[in-house]
Design an enzyme around this catalytic site. Sequence first.
Site, short mmCIF file in Angstrom:
data_model
loop_
_atom_site.label_atom_id
_atom_site.label_comp_id
_atom_site.label_asym_id
_atom_site.label_seq_id
_atom_site.Cartn_x
_atom_site.Cartn_y
_atom_site.Cartn_z
N LYS A 70 15.29 -14.87 -35.42
CA LYS A 70 16.31 -13.83 -35.22
C LYS A 70 15.92 -12.94 -34.07
O LYS A 70 14.75 -12.53 -33.96
CB LYS A 70 16.42 -12.99 -36.50
CG LYS A 70 17.51 -11.95 -36.45
CD LYS A 70 18.86 -12.53 -36.84
CE LYS A 70 20.02 -11.62 -36.52
NZ LYS A 70 20.44 -11.70 -35.09
N LYS A 94 8.88 -7.37 -36.62
CA LYS A 94 9.93 -6.42 -36.99
C LYS A 94 10.73 -6.90 -38.21
O LYS A 94 10.97 -6.13 -39.14
CB LYS A 94 10.88 -6.25 -35.80
CG LYS A 94 11.86 -5.10 -35.95
CD LYS A 94 12.90 -5.08 -34.83
CE LYS A 94 12.29 -4.93 -33.46
NZ LYS A 94 13.31 -4.80 -32.38
N LYS A 106 13.72 -14.55 -29.37
CA LYS A 106 14.33 -13.70 -28.35
C LYS A 106 14.83 -14.57 -27.22
O LYS A 106 14.26 -15.63 -26.94
CB LYS A 106 13.29 -12.72 -27.79
CG LYS A 106 13.91 -11.52 -27.13
CD LYS A 106 14.26 -10.48 -28.18
CE LYS A 106 14.68 -9.17 -27.64
NZ LYS A 106 14.69 -8.16 -28.70
N THR A 190 21.07 0.81 -34.69
CA THR A 190 19.70 1.01 -34.23
C THR A 190 19.38 2.50 -34.18
O THR A 190 18.34 2.95 -34.68
CB THR A 190 19.48 0.35 -32.85
OG1 THR A 190 20.01 -0.98 -32.91
CG2 THR A 190 18.01 0.29 -32.49
N ASN A 252 23.32 2.04 -25.80
CA ASN A 252 23.69 1.87 -27.20
C ASN A 252 22.68 2.49 -28.17
O ASN A 252 23.05 3.09 -29.17
CB ASN A 252 23.84 0.37 -27.48
CG ASN A 252 24.26 0.10 -28.90
OD1 ASN A 252 25.21 0.71 -29.38
ND2 ASN A 252 23.54 -0.77 -29.57
N SER A 389 22.30 -6.40 -38.41
CA SER A 389 22.59 -7.79 -38.05
C SER A 389 22.47 -8.67 -39.29
O SER A 389 23.30 -9.57 -39.53
CB SER A 389 21.59 -8.30 -37.01
OG SER A 389 22.04 -8.03 -35.71
N1 GLU Z 1 17.93 -6.69 -29.95
C1 GLU Z 1 17.70 -5.96 -31.17
C2 GLU Z 1 16.22 -5.82 -31.43
O1 GLU Z 1 15.41 -5.91 -30.54
C3 GLU Z 1 18.50 -6.54 -32.33
C4 GLU Z 1 18.18 -7.94 -32.68
C5 GLU Z 1 19.11 -8.57 -33.71
O2 GLU Z 1 20.01 -7.91 -34.18
O3 GLU Z 1 18.89 -9.73 -34.01
O4 GLU Z 1 15.82 -5.54 -32.53
#
Ligand code: GLU
Length: 450
Positions: A70, A94, A106, A190, A252, A389
Amino acid sequence: MNTGQKMLDSAQALIKKTAEKMNLDSEMIKRLVEPEYVHEFSFKVKMDNGKDKIFKGWRIQHNSALGPYKGGIRFHPETVREEVQALATLMSIKCAVAGLPYGGGKGGVAVDPKTLSKAELERLSREYVKKIAHFVGEDIDVPAPDVNTNSEIISWMIDEYQKIKGYKSLATFTGKPVSMGGSLGRTEATGRGGLFVLQALIKKIIASTPNFFDAMGTPTPLKRKKIGVSANLEEKVPSLENITIAVQGFGNVGYYFAKLAEKEGFKIVAVSDSKGGVYVKDGLSVEKTMECKKEKGMVAGCYCKGSVCDIKYGRTISNEELLELPVDILVPAALENVINEKNMNKIKAKIILEMANGPLIEEAYEYLSKKGVIIIPDVLANAGGVTVSYLEWVQNKAGFYWSEEEVNSKLKVMMERAFEAIWEKSVSRKIPLKEAAFEVAIERIVKAMV
Ligand code: GLU
């Protein structure tokens, strides 16, 4: 050394250090450090002038012990493989910290999206998906937005993915527009999640060190208000008058964090975007600053208090100056490595909330934690995005949708639960929050590995 490499080195060093302390064997440590798959590719996009241009892209799948990979996809001119790998690694940590049934991944494209027309941006997004479509999926790898990508870009991506597959699979991408199966509350998630964690931390600090904010020599003496009722959260939280916050980044993450924090009674004294920032000593109006930014195309020059913007309220500052302001809480919410060996000894904040991924280089982290600065690590502070998410993914899979209040209250419970586990570990093991977060995450990942 490129900044991506630096970031990767610090993420890997922290995993190794934590795993060694936990007495994990060297093969297990390798599994925790090395990505499972590295997809690196180049692809061509037809530009508006009719010519093809080649772009480089990545999707890195770091660890899948806890569930599907994810993580977001970023578009940035300086994106390199090492950076995407570092970010994928941080996503594994995370997701484990947030208690989600996900591993980490990623994606990225080395591109400056600001130089593209909307049509070019759409074509680039679709071409990128053609490259990743055969190895992502709702139970395999679930991409989302990240730096310079948003729900509109995700809408092109999911549309392209579904065309390639020939069936609907809404749960394969998160961060979609609500009209396409996205979750209410995802855009603000976030920022909102970071605020929940900050408030939970302040409660703990006040309980153990009632004069924490006064004692550390803030220029304006702080008056602590009695426990007040927070209108937004509908429960009793310590509402602190005159706690000053500077936020780097007005996208954002930074914008919604600042907006919600202001609503909760914090005093936002500085914000910035990539072109520079503003300092309004008495506290600025976030909403008005956003309106002004939309008009001017930048935050610099927007000195807004209440419903008025006027030069007499503040001054323009650079992004570097913002980080060095005499504030209680510093919120880097833009890019990585902004607090480094050059400016670490000029940081005056008592708390740093890492809303960006990797805003502190390792050396700065060591230096500031030794100095007593409380650093809320990115893997916890900005986990609200991936948490909603996850809620989006659950709703897509169930075909059952929650109200915004339901989403926000689930997010609150999940963020507070994540914070509590890390706080407990930090207190019981007498280690900073970042190390505690890595330890909690690695314990969870290792338990799920066979
Ligand atoms: N890009 C965000 C992060 O770094 C969200 C990632 C997601 O929702 O999968 O946590």
